[in-house]
Scaffold this active site. Structure first.
Site, short mmCIF file in Angstrom:
data_model
loop_
_atom_site.label_atom_id
_atom_site.label_comp_id
_atom_site.label_asym_id
_atom_site.label_seq_id
_atom_site.Cartn_x
_atom_site.Cartn_y
_atom_site.Cartn_z
N ASN A 1 14.88 54.03 18.08
CA ASN A 1 14.91 52.65 18.58
C ASN A 1 15.81 52.65 19.81
O ASN A 1 17.04 52.64 19.68
CB ASN A 1 15.45 51.72 17.48
CG ASN A 1 15.62 50.29 17.98
OD1 ASN A 1 15.13 49.95 19.06
ND2 ASN A 1 16.31 49.47 17.21
N LYS B 1 16.24 50.35 21.96
CA LYS B 1 16.81 49.04 22.32
C LYS B 1 16.64 48.82 23.83
O LYS B 1 15.63 49.25 24.40
CB LYS B 1 18.26 48.95 21.86
CG LYS B 1 18.40 49.34 20.38
CD LYS B 1 19.73 49.00 19.77
CE LYS B 1 19.72 49.43 18.31
NZ LYS B 1 20.93 49.08 17.58
N HIS C 1 14.53 43.05 13.40
CA HIS C 1 15.78 43.80 13.61
C HIS C 1 16.96 42.83 13.56
O HIS C 1 16.85 41.69 14.02
CB HIS C 1 15.73 44.54 14.95
CG HIS C 1 16.85 45.52 15.08
ND1 HIS C 1 18.12 45.13 15.45
CD2 HIS C 1 16.92 46.85 14.86
CE1 HIS C 1 18.90 46.20 15.45
NE2 HIS C 1 18.20 47.26 15.10
N GLU D 1 19.46 42.55 15.32
CA GLU D 1 19.83 41.98 16.63
C GLU D 1 18.91 40.82 16.99
O GLU D 1 19.33 39.83 17.59
CB GLU D 1 19.79 43.10 17.70
CG GLU D 1 20.99 44.04 17.55
CD GLU D 1 20.72 45.48 17.93
OE1 GLU D 1 19.75 45.76 18.66
OE2 GLU D 1 21.51 46.36 17.49
N GLU E 1 18.91 48.48 7.05
CA GLU E 1 19.94 48.69 8.06
C GLU E 1 21.12 47.77 7.80
O GLU E 1 21.11 46.59 8.21
CB GLU E 1 19.37 48.38 9.45
CG GLU E 1 18.20 49.25 9.84
CD GLU E 1 18.05 49.32 11.36
OE1 GLU E 1 18.18 50.42 11.90
OE2 GLU E 1 17.82 48.28 11.99
N GLY F 1 25.39 50.68 15.17
CA GLY F 1 26.11 50.85 16.43
C GLY F 1 27.62 50.92 16.27
O GLY F 1 28.35 50.83 17.25
N SER G 1 23.91 53.99 12.45
CA SER G 1 24.73 55.15 12.83
C SER G 1 24.24 56.44 12.19
O SER G 1 25.04 57.30 11.84
CB SER G 1 26.21 54.89 12.51
OG SER G 1 26.67 53.77 13.25
P1 PGA Z 1 22.36 52.79 15.51
O1 PGA Z 1 21.18 51.68 15.54
O2 PGA Z 1 21.73 54.07 15.06
O3 PGA Z 1 22.87 52.84 16.92
O4 PGA Z 1 23.37 52.31 14.53
C1 PGA Z 1 20.21 51.64 14.54
C2 PGA Z 1 19.33 50.43 14.75
O5 PGA Z 1 19.84 49.37 15.15
O6 PGA Z 1 18.11 50.49 14.51
#
Ligand code: PGA
Length: 249
Positions: free
Chosen positions: A9, A11, A95, A97, A167, A173, A212
């Site tokens: 992903n 982003k 997601h 976000e 998640e 992140g 992460s």
């Molecule tokens: P990350 O993001 O691996 O940077 O934690 C995962 C995601 O948001 O899908």
């Protein structure tokens, strides 16, 4: 059994040129990795270039979002047909976000899931609790509400094509990863929920872990019985770390 799905992903990262360079670097690193499905979700602007650069490989293309309507006055949005034309097999929906920053609700996400399924694209439905919710012991309640709301109009006949990404928001992140035991407990809960809703087909649904995930922790997470892949943000931006997750599992 379920072949794990490891998806990048990106982003809001990578231009068209970056996406081409990534594909050229990634493909020789993963070779013909067997027993695993790999997908990349570039930003919309790089989907066409990524499709071209990945053509002939087994790497699938995913969109990071989609609008459920077939067309219309939705400035800034992208329809399923537009994604299909570019060869997308998957679309990420819900997601955290999108939920937290753009106010997306389970009801809106449910429309996306149903529209994708009707069009033969596979939703990657993201769910997950915040730190506050985990600390208040509300994790399962939150997951169950998100699943119930986001899958309210899901087509049970296509249940096996669904992908769910667990998640935990506090792990996204942040560099802080759920322990394999913690993640497995959440995944087992999700599997149980899916079984109640879809019966035996739930055993074909891939449940990815996201938050992460990186080469140092991926193998242990992926070894858990109900963890069927990963949705990888930060560590997917570099072909070296993304490929290490794929080949090191
Ligand atoms: P990350 O993001 O691996 O940077 O934690 C995962 C995601 O948001 O899908």
């Amino acid at each position: 059994m379920r072949a794990p799905l490891i998806a990048a992903n990106w982003k809001m990262h990578k231009t068209v040129a970056d996406a081409r360079a990534f594909a050229a670097d990634l493909l020789p690193r993963i070779g013909d990795a067997r027993g695993v499905e790999v997908a990349v979700a570039p930003p919309f602007t790089a989907l066409a270039a990524a499709a071209e650069a990945l053509a002939g490989s087994d790497v699938a293309l995913a969109a990071q979002n989609v609008h459920p309507a077939p067309s219309g006055a939705f400035t800034g949005e992208i329809s399923i047909d537009m994604l299909r034309e570019l060869g997308c097999r998957y679309a990420i929906v819900g997601h955290s976000e999108r939920r937290a920053i753009f106010g997306e609700t389970d009801a809106f996400i449910a429309e996306k899931v149903a529209a994708l399924q009707a069009a033969g694209l596979r939703p990657i439905l993201c769910i997950g609790e915040t730190l506050e919710q985990r600390e208040a012991d509300r994790t399962f309640e939150v997951l169950s509400t998100q699943l119930g709301g986001s899958l309210a109009s899901a087509d049970a006949a296509r249940a096996s094509e669904l992908v769910v990404a667990y998640e935990p928001v506090w792990a996204i992140g942040t560099g802080r990863t759920a322990t394999p035991e913690m993640a497995q407990a959440a995944h087992a809960f999700v599997r149980g929920w899916l079984r109640e809703r879809f019966g035996a087909d739930a055993d074909a649904i891939r449940i990815q872990y996201g938050g992460s995930m990186k080469p140092e922790n991926a193998a242990e997470l992926l070894a858990q019985p109900d963890i069927d892949g990963g949705l990888v943000g930060g560590a997917s931006l570099d072909p070296e770390s993304f490929s290490a997750i794929i080949v090191g599992r």
